[in-house]
Design a protein around this motif. Structure first.
Motif: not given
Lengths: 244, 377
Positions: B294, B370-372, B289-292, B374-375, B297, B377, B286
């Motif tokens: 936008g 690392d927001p990446v 995802t928040l980071r992804a 999310v791709f 921090g 998981r 989660e």
């Protein structure tokens, strides 16, 4: 032709370190334009997700240029990239990535909340976005109370609620059956009709080709095909030498 | 309203068992700190109870006297010298000392004698619930606190015992005059106190000075110090501070109480840190995802700190409630735990600080997201 909403030029990306280092992108150029749905297709490991991550400002390229609405992102740090994402990009993920403890409305509102929009208007915008994806009646439902297709619709509502320049979707139909997959693609195609917004969908499934205005093929870190409309380009050009 | 609070509270309540464990940890931690600091305050008060109830503007005492219970003596001449100084209206002698209380039915028990002149006052018993001050004039009369009846083997007014071979009779009973040691206070007249403690007739432990109306206490003290040799002249506040300092820090008791409080804080911090860390790990997708999508921090840090603060406030409220019960339960003991509004605010502040500090580990963890991811998981 409209101004690209996001553009990558001669992008090279190395991933990993030392002996495990691989070149995921080998000089890719791609412009995502408003008003069209672009399908990015290619086999596993071809660099689709890496390209999507760079287009979405989640990754920075090793070499090359990324332009968001004409402005280069070069030198932007993690926080500046996050700002670009929240202002210009909406993401749709294969596994939805909804917050299980929040209602559909709150999941959509989240995209506004991270921008500092948390007034009653934000709730109205979230409700409107849910109405656009056909889920006005499920606004108070939690993700676990929704079907896979409905969850992906909530994710799309979250992606579009902030009026982004681009919607980037990573295999949005992969976890859905054919009927729901088609419905999601139809929705994304509808969203792409807005000339101020470009939609890029990473996909494997050739059955969704009919929804695309443009199809880009990537293999081994190089774009090997770029077709628009019904007419496939006669000479699929390649950005770089593809190893035989 | 921002979704930060909603996200934080639901993250916490998502695993209710873990949340309950966290709150219990905070409650015990804060309760431990409450008890230690409450004991510190209670101890600080009880060691000065005699000074607080003495009618004195200034205390004349043997040099280097560390606390009220220090039984060194002064010569009566000092009193007359003091009375001759301009601005001194009264210099009431007080005699203190340890003695043995011999129970009529057999057995002895140590007591602490406090003797004052009944006419001049000085340090007479207060909170009388039976008998009267005047009754102390009767030969052999003493006043004791009812909380010590069992130990002294008496049942109230008229009970007899012996001190230093002299018969004594309980003629007045007080309530709530407790010693922080196990030694009960026994109030009596000045002469009797001398007899019970083996103090010479021309000696006293303290001279309690009352300044004349309109006289400046500081000026009188200055004159007393200038004219009297081999004495300390302290205001009541100074004597209080000196006594507290001796009992709390000279004996190490204060350090022990502070160490206990610090231990409570450390335990609480570790418990909350562990919970927030594991909660953050559980919700790492989660946060990614928040980071992804936008989030800054700071937004994510706010969610984690909000989780910490929610835990802190709930834990503090429960701890404060239980703390009040503990305070009520110890109110009539020799060493009551004291809770003041200031201490309550300090405890709330400590709880908030403890929980926010605990969030650091979780924040460090999300900073590495690392927001990446999310791709994948």
């Amino acid at each position: 032709m409209t101004e690209p909403v996001i553009e990558v030029v001669d992008v090279v990306k190395w991933l990993g370190k030392g002996a495990a280092q691989v070149q995921a992108l080998k000089g890719v150029s791609l412009a995502l334009r408003g008003g069209e749905l672009t399908l990015l297709m290619g086999p596993s490991g071809s660099g689709k997700t890496t390209l999507l991550s760079i287009l979405g400002c989640m990754l920075t390229p090793t070499h090359g240029t990324v332009r968001m609405r004409g402005r280069s992102t070069e030198g932007a740090g993690p926080e500046a990239l996050a700002k670009l994402r929240r202002e210009h990009v909406g993401f749709v993920f294969q596994s939805y990535h909804l917050f299980p403890t929040l209602t559909a409305t709150d999941n959509v509102r989240l995209a506004l909340d991270v921008r500092g929009e948390n007034s009653a208007r934000a709730v109205g915008k979230a409700s409107d976005a849910l109405a656009i994806v056909g889920l006005a009646h499920k606004r108070d439902a939690f993700p676990l109370e929704l079907s896979g297709g409905e969850q992906q619709r909530v994710a799309i509502a979250r992606a579009i609620v902030g009026q982004p320049s681009a919607v980037l979707a990573d295999e949005p139909t992969a976890a859905l059956d054919g009927e729901n997959g088609n419905a999601i693609m139809a929705l994304l195609a509808e969203i792409a009709k807005d000339s101020s917004r470009g939609v890029l969908v990473v996909a494997h499934d050739a059955r969704i080709l009919r929804f695309a205005d443009r199809v880009v093929h990537i293999e081994d870190g190089c774009i090997v095909g770029d077709r628009r409309g019904d007419a496939a380009l006669e000479n699929d050009q390649t950005d770089c030498a593809v190893p035989s | 309203m921002s979704l930060i609070y909603r996200l934080a509270s639901r993250n916490l309540l998502h695993d209710r068992l873990r949340f309950v464990a966290t709150v219990v940890g905070i409650v015990f931690s804060i309760l431990l700190v409450t008890v230690q600091l409450g004991l510190y305050l209670g101890f600080g008060r009880i060691v000065t109870t005699m000074i607080d109830h003495a009618s004195a503007d200034l205390w004349i005492m043997p040099p280097g006297t560390k606390c009220f219970e220090d039984p060194s003596t002064l010569d009566e001449r000092t009193r007359f010298q003091a009375l001759s100084i301009n601005g001194v209206a009264q210099a009431a002698p007080v005699v203190i000392g340890y003695a043995e209380w011999r129970i009529a039915a057999g057995g002895t028990f140590p007591v602490f004698i406090v003797g004052s002149d009944l006419r001049e006052g000085g340090l007479l018993p207060w909170n009388l619930v039976e008998g009267s001050l005047e009754a102390l004039a009767i030969p052999g009369a003493v006043a004791v606190d009812r909380s010590y009846f069992d130990r002294l083997g008496v049942e109230g007014i008229g009970a007899n015992a012996e001190i230093r071979g002299q018969k004594v009779e309980v003629r007045a009973v007080t309530s709530g005059i407790r010693s922080f040691t196990t030694t009960p206070y026994v109030f009596t007249t000045l002469d009797r106190a001398r007899a019970f403690t083996g103090t010479a007739a021309n000696k006293a432990t303290y001279f309690l000075v009352r300044v004349a109306p309109g006289a400046d206490v500081e000026s009188v003290r200055h004159r007393l110090k200038a004219n009297l040799s081999d004495v300390d002249v302290l205001t009541a506040a100074e004597f209080r501070d000196r006594s507290r300092s001796f009992w709390l820090f000279g004996t190490g008791a204060g350090f022990a109480l502070f160490a206990g409080a610090l231990l409570g804080m450390i335990v609480g911090t570790v418990i909350v840190a562990q919970t927030l860390y594991s909660s953050t790990k559980d919700h790492i997708n989660e946060f990614a995802t928040l980071r992804a999508i936008g989030s800054s921090g700071i937004y994510i840090h706010k969610v984690i700190i909000c989780q910490a603060l929610i835990s802190a406030v709930i834990g503090f409220c429960l701890a404060a409630g239980i703390g009040l019960l503990v305070v009520a339960a110890t109110a009539d003991t020799a060493l009551p735990i004291v809770m003041t509004p200031t201490l309550t605010l300090v405890l709330l502040f400590l709880t908030l600080v403890m929980c926010v500090v605990s969030a650091v580990a979780a924040i460090l963890q999300v900073m590495r997201i690392d927001p990446v991811m999310v791709f994948t998981r």
